[in-house]
Design an enzyme around this catalytic site. Structure first.
Site, PDB file in Angstrom:
ATOM      1  N   LYS A  36      18.661  -4.805 -19.305  1.00 29.96           N
ATOM      2  CA  LYS A  36      17.873  -6.250 -19.570  1.00 29.96           C
ATOM      3  C   LYS A  36      17.543  -7.017 -18.215  1.00 29.96           C
ATOM      4  O   LYS A  36      16.932  -7.625 -18.090  1.00 29.96           O
ATOM      5  CB  LYS A  36      18.786  -7.119 -20.366  1.00 29.96           C
ATOM      6  CG  LYS A  36      19.938  -7.702 -19.953  1.00 29.96           C
ATOM      7  CD  LYS A  36      20.679  -8.397 -20.982  1.00 29.96           C
ATOM      8  CE  LYS A  36      21.876  -8.768 -20.487  1.00 29.96           C
ATOM      9  NZ  LYS A  36      22.854  -9.001 -21.743  1.00 29.96           N
ATOM     10  N   ARG A 131      29.784 -15.976 -29.404  1.00 29.32           N
ATOM     11  CA  ARG A 131      28.544 -15.821 -29.363  1.00 29.32           C
ATOM     12  C   ARG A 131      28.178 -15.109 -30.883  1.00 29.32           C
ATOM     13  O   ARG A 131      28.477 -15.312 -31.706  1.00 29.32           O
ATOM     14  CB  ARG A 131      28.262 -15.203 -28.295  1.00 29.32           C
ATOM     15  CG  ARG A 131      26.583 -15.370 -27.863  1.00 29.32           C
ATOM     16  CD  ARG A 131      26.298 -14.827 -26.564  1.00 29.32           C
ATOM     17  NE  ARG A 131      25.986 -13.492 -26.668  1.00 29.32           N
ATOM     18  CZ  ARG A 131      25.579 -12.409 -25.452  1.00 29.32           C
ATOM     19  NH1 ARG A 131      25.412 -13.196 -24.595  1.00 29.32           N
ATOM     20  NH2 ARG A 131      25.580 -11.424 -25.787  1.00 29.32           N
TER      21      ARG A 131
HETATM   22  C1  LIG Z   1      23.901  -8.258 -21.364  1.00 24.60           C
HETATM   23  C2  LIG Z   1      24.684  -7.659 -22.580  1.00 24.60           C
HETATM   24  C3  LIG Z   1      25.510  -6.479 -22.144  1.00 24.60           C
HETATM   25  C4  LIG Z   1      25.700  -5.946 -20.585  1.00 24.60           C
HETATM   26  O1  LIG Z   1      26.488  -6.823 -20.129  1.00 24.60           O
HETATM   27  P1  LIG Z   1      26.955  -6.691 -18.513  1.00 24.60           P
HETATM   28  O2  LIG Z   1      27.993  -7.788 -18.461  1.00 24.60           O
HETATM   29  O3  LIG Z   1      25.680  -6.902 -17.618  1.00 24.60           O
HETATM   30  O4  LIG Z   1      27.546  -5.303 -18.312  1.00 24.60           O
HETATM   31  C5  LIG Z   1      26.205  -5.817 -23.210  1.00 24.60           C
HETATM   32  N1  LIG Z   1      26.046  -6.202 -24.475  1.00 24.60           N
HETATM   33  C6  LIG Z   1      25.298  -7.180 -24.896  1.00 24.60           C
HETATM   34  C7  LIG Z   1      25.349  -7.510 -26.318  1.00 24.60           C
HETATM   35  C8  LIG Z   1      24.374  -8.007 -23.849  1.00 24.60           C
HETATM   36  O5  LIG Z   1      23.919  -9.158 -24.162  1.00 24.60           O
END
Ligand SMILES: *Cc1c(COP(=O)(O)O)cnc(C)c1O
Length: 356
Positions: A36, A131
């Site tokens: 992302k 969340r």
């Molecule tokens: C952004 C995100 C991740 C990845 O998180 P990092 O801390 O960048 O490894 C994993 N799961 C969800 C649901 C996310 O939104």
């Protein structure tokens, strides 16, 4: 070369991802590479896949579509709860999505029937970070409802911690997720094949030694791969590159100036207070980089350079005793927040280094 630009070393990203894939494999955990922060870049997706991630995860269907258009064929998961208004696109381009709402799963089911496809679902469970997530007491009911929808395949359950409230993934919340997987298997006779424990913040728990991994068999990693840091204390992870991605900016003014402003002082453009300490004259440079391009609070300057302030289009730095020539460049390290902003800014070029 043009500036500002992100310099992205694909070989360092591949190394970071490969190292984490191998370490977690030894614990029975697969890695979903989270793309992302890379705006659907097929080069970064390719580096993650070459490193052995089991699939890609992204929070935006637009990025997943971009990777599909670029010919990336790997399994793709939408890791943010789908918008009802996007369900058709989601079943078309993503194999799996993370869900918490029955009405959304119903809409995904209808869209999948119309498209003649099946769509995978991972149900997210709330474990305290507040969340996304179904409250644990409501999980079994949602599982039963999900199992009844046509063209929907329930893949498993997952959780996400340390994002909104900084709740640390630990033996207690991870074993709760494992227990929930066990009890749902027993109650429904189906098998939760995916138990996705969390994100980069789970690495300390997973690799810290001695942790009972239980049913957890997947983590979704973004920040730790791209920046080589764990997000709980932002410490570098041993054996990983922390400079796989740097932000380069160009100097447009370099002068010796007083360190303290003069005149009647009110608010600045971004409401920051003016410097009050008089450090005498300093070598001040202005770089063509501002808050339109990145989160300037998330930048780290190289040794000997200090960030003094930022506005929309200007970053003001002190360069110690030496003047930076106009046209000279400075490379900054970025936080994840600064990286996401820079990746998505049309003003910031992306330069992929493939040499390693
Ligand atoms: C952004 C995100 C991740 C990845 O998180 P990092 O801390 O960048 O490894 C994993 N799961 C969800 C649901 C996310 O939104």
């Amino acid at each position: 070369m043009t500036a500002p630009r992100l310099e992205i070393d694909l070989e360092k990203i591949r190394h970071n991802a490969h190292t984490l894939v191998q370490r977690l494999k030894a614990r029975g955990i697969s890695v979903t590479g989270v793309s992302k922060a890379s705006l659907g870049s097929p080069d970064i997706a390719d580096a993650l896949l070459r490193a052995g991630v089991s699939g890609l995860g992204d929070s935006r269907i637009e990025n997943i579509e971009a990777m599909r258009r670029a010919g990336i064929a790997a399994p793709m998961t939408l890791i943010r709860s789908p918008m009802l208004s996007q369900t058709r696109r989601i079943v078309t381009f993503a194999d799996v999505s993370f869900n918490t709402e029955r009405d959304v799963i119903a809409a995904l089911s209808r869209a999948a029937q119309q498209a003649g496809r099946t769509h995978g679902i991972v149900l997210m469970v709330e474990l305290g970070d507040l969340r996304e997530g179904i409250m644990p007491a409501d999980l079994e009911r949602t599982v039963c409802e999900t199992l009844r929808f046509p063209n929907i395949v329930l893949k498993g359950i997952g959780s996400n911690l340390a994002c909104r409230s900084g709740v640390v993934p630990d033996a207690r919340n991870m074993s709760e997720l494992s227990r929930l997987a066990d009890s749902i298997d027993a109650a429904t006779g189906s098998v939760m094949t995916v138990v996705s424990g969390g994100n980069s913040a789970n690495l300390e728990w997973a690799l810290g030694g001695g942790a009972d991994i239980g049913r957890i068999n997947n983590l979704r990693l973004g920040e730790s791969i791209l920046l080589g840091c764990e997000p709980l204390h932002r410490r570098p992870i041993e054996g990983l590159f922390t400079d796989a991605i740097t932000l380069i900016a160009e100097t447009i003014e370099s002068k010796t100036k007083p360190s303290r402003p003069w005149g009647t002082i009110a608010q600045s453009a971004f409401g920051e207070r003016a410097p009050t300490a008089d450090r005498g004259p300093i070598a001040q440079s202005i770089l063509a980089l501002g808050r339109q391009d990145t989160d300037t609070d998330g930048l780290t300057a190289p040794p000997g350079t200090e960030i003094l302030g930022a506005s929309s289009d200007h970053l003001i730095v002190s360069t110690g005793g030496r003047h930076k020539p106009v046209g000279g460049e400075i490379a900054f390290q970025l936080t994840y927040g600064a990286l996401v902003r820079a990746m998505t800014s049309p003003f910031v070029a992306k330069a992929f280094l493939k040499g390693g």
